[in-house]
Design a protein around this motif. Structure first.
Motif, PDB file in Angstrom:
ATOM      1  N   LEU A  49      26.144  49.120  47.153  1.00  0.00           N
ATOM      2  CA  LEU A  49      27.135  48.245  46.526  1.00  0.00           C
ATOM      3  C   LEU A  49      28.392  48.116  47.386  1.00  0.00           C
ATOM      4  O   LEU A  49      28.968  47.034  47.497  1.00  0.00           O
ATOM      5  CB  LEU A  49      27.504  48.780  45.144  1.00  0.00           C
ATOM      6  CG  LEU A  49      28.464  47.946  44.285  1.00  0.00           C
ATOM      7  CD1 LEU A  49      27.889  46.560  44.014  1.00  0.00           C
ATOM      8  CD2 LEU A  49      28.767  48.660  42.975  1.00  0.00           C
TER       9      LEU A  49
ATOM     10  N   GLY B  68      34.844  40.908  46.166  1.00  0.00           N
ATOM     11  CA  GLY B  68      33.971  41.513  45.173  1.00  0.00           C
ATOM     12  C   GLY B  68      32.510  41.494  45.579  1.00  0.00           C
ATOM     13  O   GLY B  68      32.053  40.590  46.294  1.00  0.00           O
TER      14      GLY B  68
ATOM     15  N   TYR C 138      28.494  42.438  43.828  1.00  0.00           N
ATOM     16  CA  TYR C 138      27.824  42.735  42.565  1.00  0.00           C
ATOM     17  C   TYR C 138      26.345  43.065  42.780  1.00  0.00           C
ATOM     18  O   TYR C 138      25.735  42.658  43.764  1.00  0.00           O
ATOM     19  CB  TYR C 138      27.987  41.602  41.565  1.00  0.00           C
ATOM     20  CG  TYR C 138      27.419  40.256  41.977  1.00  0.00           C
ATOM     21  CD1 TYR C 138      26.263  39.757  41.374  1.00  0.00           C
ATOM     22  CD2 TYR C 138      28.047  39.465  42.931  1.00  0.00           C
ATOM     23  CE1 TYR C 138      25.755  38.519  41.716  1.00  0.00           C
ATOM     24  CE2 TYR C 138      27.551  38.234  43.291  1.00  0.00           C
ATOM     25  CZ  TYR C 138      26.398  37.763  42.684  1.00  0.00           C
ATOM     26  OH  TYR C 138      25.892  36.530  43.042  1.00  0.00           O
ATOM     27  N   SER C 139      25.792  43.835  41.826  1.00  0.00           N
ATOM     28  CA  SER C 139      24.441  44.378  41.936  1.00  0.00           C
ATOM     29  C   SER C 139      23.379  43.439  41.362  1.00  0.00           C
ATOM     30  O   SER C 139      23.669  42.537  40.584  1.00  0.00           O
ATOM     31  CB  SER C 139      24.346  45.707  41.183  1.00  0.00           C
ATOM     32  OG  SER C 139      25.239  46.661  41.668  1.00  0.00           O
TER      33      SER C 139
ATOM     34  N   PHE D 287      28.613  35.712  39.536  1.00  0.00           N
ATOM     35  CA  PHE D 287      29.179  37.057  39.699  1.00  0.00           C
ATOM     36  C   PHE D 287      29.117  37.722  38.335  1.00  0.00           C
ATOM     37  O   PHE D 287      29.131  37.041  37.311  1.00  0.00           O
ATOM     38  CB  PHE D 287      30.639  36.962  40.165  1.00  0.00           C
ATOM     39  CG  PHE D 287      31.308  38.291  40.424  1.00  0.00           C
ATOM     40  CD1 PHE D 287      30.987  39.041  41.532  1.00  0.00           C
ATOM     41  CD2 PHE D 287      32.277  38.776  39.551  1.00  0.00           C
ATOM     42  CE1 PHE D 287      31.608  40.264  41.776  1.00  0.00           C
ATOM     43  CE2 PHE D 287      32.905  39.991  39.783  1.00  0.00           C
ATOM     44  CZ  PHE D 287      32.567  40.740  40.909  1.00  0.00           C
ATOM     45  N   HIS D 288      29.005  39.043  38.296  1.00  0.00           N
ATOM     46  CA  HIS D 288      29.058  39.741  37.008  1.00  0.00           C
ATOM     47  C   HIS D 288      29.720  41.101  37.170  1.00  0.00           C
ATOM     48  O   HIS D 288      29.734  41.686  38.264  1.00  0.00           O
ATOM     49  CB  HIS D 288      27.658  39.891  36.392  1.00  0.00           C
ATOM     50  CG  HIS D 288      26.718  40.747  37.196  1.00  0.00           C
ATOM     51  ND1 HIS D 288      26.844  42.117  37.272  1.00  0.00           N
ATOM     52  CD2 HIS D 288      25.633  40.427  37.949  1.00  0.00           C
ATOM     53  CE1 HIS D 288      25.888  42.605  38.036  1.00  0.00           C
ATOM     54  NE2 HIS D 288      25.144  41.615  38.467  1.00  0.00           N
ATOM     55  N   THR D 289      30.278  41.605  36.076  1.00  0.00           N
ATOM     56  CA  THR D 289      30.937  42.911  36.076  1.00  0.00           C
ATOM     57  C   THR D 289      30.079  43.974  35.398  1.00  0.00           C
ATOM     58  O   THR D 289      30.569  45.058  35.089  1.00  0.00           O
ATOM     59  CB  THR D 289      32.304  42.826  35.372  1.00  0.00           C
ATOM     60  OG1 THR D 289      32.140  42.179  34.098  1.00  0.00           O
ATOM     61  CG2 THR D 289      33.303  42.054  36.205  1.00  0.00           C
TER      62      THR D 289
ATOM     63  N   SER E 265      27.728  45.524  36.890  1.00  0.00           N
ATOM     64  CA  SER E 265      27.777  46.503  37.980  1.00  0.00           C
ATOM     65  C   SER E 265      28.350  45.791  39.190  1.00  0.00           C
ATOM     66  O   SER E 265      27.691  44.944  39.801  1.00  0.00           O
ATOM     67  CB  SER E 265      26.381  47.043  38.299  1.00  0.00           C
ATOM     68  OG  SER E 265      26.391  47.816  39.483  1.00  0.00           O
ATOM     69  N   CYS E 266      29.588  46.117  39.520  1.00  0.00           N
ATOM     70  CA  CYS E 266      30.235  45.434  40.634  1.00  0.00           C
ATOM     71  C   CYS E 266      31.296  46.336  41.255  1.00  0.00           C
ATOM     72  O   CYS E 266      31.695  47.348  40.669  1.00  0.00           O
ATOM     73  CB  CYS E 266      30.876  44.123  40.175  1.00  0.00           C
ATOM     74  SG  CYS E 266      32.392  44.349  39.195  1.00  0.00           S
TER      75      CYS E 266
ATOM     76  N   ASP F 205      34.368  37.597  34.367  1.00  0.00           N
ATOM     77  CA  ASP F 205      33.801  37.759  35.699  1.00  0.00           C
ATOM     78  C   ASP F 205      33.653  36.419  36.422  1.00  0.00           C
ATOM     79  O   ASP F 205      34.043  36.285  37.586  1.00  0.00           O
ATOM     80  CB  ASP F 205      32.456  38.502  35.645  1.00  0.00           C
ATOM     81  CG  ASP F 205      31.566  38.061  34.484  1.00  0.00           C
ATOM     82  OD1 ASP F 205      31.846  37.017  33.853  1.00  0.00           O
ATOM     83  OD2 ASP F 205      30.577  38.769  34.211  1.00  0.00           O
TER      84      ASP F 205
ATOM     85  N   SER G  87      35.681  35.164  39.693  1.00  0.00           N
ATOM     86  CA  SER G  87      34.941  34.786  40.893  1.00  0.00           C
ATOM     87  C   SER G  87      35.326  33.393  41.370  1.00  0.00           C
ATOM     88  O   SER G  87      35.577  33.173  42.561  1.00  0.00           O
ATOM     89  CB  SER G  87      33.436  34.840  40.600  1.00  0.00           C
ATOM     90  OG  SER G  87      32.689  34.316  41.673  1.00  0.00           O
TER      91      SER G  87
ATOM     92  N   PHE H 106      26.462  39.179  46.950  1.00  0.00           N
ATOM     93  CA  PHE H 106      25.409  39.656  46.068  1.00  0.00           C
ATOM     94  C   PHE H 106      24.644  40.753  46.808  1.00  0.00           C
ATOM     95  O   PHE H 106      23.948  40.489  47.786  1.00  0.00           O
ATOM     96  CB  PHE H 106      24.462  38.507  45.688  1.00  0.00           C
ATOM     97  CG  PHE H 106      23.220  38.953  44.957  1.00  0.00           C
ATOM     98  CD1 PHE H 106      23.291  39.893  43.941  1.00  0.00           C
ATOM     99  CD2 PHE H 106      21.983  38.409  45.272  1.00  0.00           C
ATOM    100  CE1 PHE H 106      22.156  40.294  43.255  1.00  0.00           C
ATOM    101  CE2 PHE H 106      20.839  38.803  44.595  1.00  0.00           C
ATOM    102  CZ  PHE H 106      20.924  39.747  43.594  1.00  0.00           C
TER     103      PHE H 106
END
Length: 327
Positions: free
Chosen positions: A106, A118, A120-121, A173-175, A177-178, A198, A202, A214
């Motif tokens: 990550l 940022g 993200y996973s 994008f998402h939070t 897992s970031c 998120d 982004s 990503f």
């Protein structure tokens, strides 16, 4: 209060009534292979099950806030202010790192690319996830495009000319897992909105000239059974439609006219996916017959979400996010 940077990473875990997965998640964090200092902060927003009891078994900092004080953007901003790390890692309590390399994979992009705000996973569904939610999660690779892993705006003109679907894909994008650069987040905090903090962040960061990555090698196991409930599906897609209208004006007349085609297309994809599963025939047939019903709930949710003149009291009742916050 925020203090000087003394650790490489601060892992902020958000939890509420997560007794099923919080222990798995914390154990997976402590199994990570990394050679730098870190801290773990768990912010709990009013758990009534065994979540707090489980958290106290681990050497983490526990912060408790009232349920009504929780907000996706607000609580993550709180985590930033409580932390000391150079990089702020946000992780949902029910998003379990898939292996011991989750964190290294990550964070790697910060050192290999410049001007990254940022990373993200990749999300993988749990083994017991229902097939409709599982297929949707796997289909999200359409949004989390591996071929365009490092995203930035190199031409403002070209960016503005993107159609709404391509722009939605571009700002993905998402939070769940970031990881976010602390200095950048300190100067560009999350909007304190109920849903979609998120994506809003982004979009804002990309338009300021930063890069989003990503990290498909960084994987977490995470899924919900939203599609088990017709009502929850309507509410989830209501929230999503409102967000996409606010950020992108996604649901114009042209896209709304395509909903029937999307409905049929999703059902055919569901049926193909379900038939490939190694399950009993009755299980497969049940989900194939259930799919058109629940996909119709998605359409209802989208149509309700684009109604601009809806009374606020009704909108609150139709929101899955508002309902969970008040639980």
């Amino acid at each position: 209060m925020q203090q000087g940077i003394t650790v490489e990473a601060s892992i902020i875990v958000l939890a509420k009534n997560e007794e099923l997965y919080i222990e798995q998640t914390l154990k997976a964090i402590f199994r990570q292979k990394f050679n730098f200092e870190f801290e773990i902060i768990v912010i709990d927003s009013g758990s009534k099950d065994k979540t707090l009891e489980i958290i106290k078994k681990f050497p983490v900092s526990l912060i408790q806030i009232p349920p009504l004080e929780f907000g996706h953007g607000k609580t993550r901003n709180l985590g930033l202010n409580l932390s000391k790390g150079k990089y702020i890692v946000f992780l949902n309590a029910d998003a379990t790192p898939a292996d011991s390399c989750w964190l290294n994979n990550l964070l790697r992009g910060f050192s290999s690319h410049k001007n990254v705000c940022g990373i993200y996973s990749k999300i993988c569904p749990r083994e017991n996830c229902n097939p409709l939610d599982a297929r949707d999660i796997l289909a999200d690779d359409y949004l989390f495009d591996i071929s365009n892993r490092v995203r930035f705006i190199d031409s403002a003109f070209a960016y503005k000319r993107l159609n709404v679907e391509k722009r939605r894909k571009f700002i993905a994008f998402h939070t769940i897992s970031c990881a976010i650069d602390r200095n950048i987040l300190s100067n560009n905090m999350f909007a304190e909105i109920n849903f979609g903090e998120d994506l809003e962040w982004s979009k804002r960061m990309l338009e300021k000239g930063f890069k989003i990555i990503f990290a498909n090698e960084s994987k977490v196991i995470h899924s919900h059974d939203i599609h088990l409930s017709f009502c929850n599906t309507v509410k989830k897609y209501f929230d999503d439609a409102k967000l996409n209208q606010t950020l992108l004006r996604r649901w114009n007349l042209l896209n709304l006219s395509k909903l029937s085609v999307m409905y049929v297309f999703k059902y055919l994809k569901d049926a193909a996916y379900i038939m490939k599963e190694e399950k009993a025939l009755f299980y497969k047939l049940s989900w194939i017959f259930y799919s058109p019903i629940i996909r119709l709930a998605e359409v209802f949710g989208i149509l309700l979400g684009v109604l601009a003149d809806m009374p606020k009291s009704l909108a609150k009742r139709l929101s899955l996010v508002e309902g969970k916050k008040a639980e």
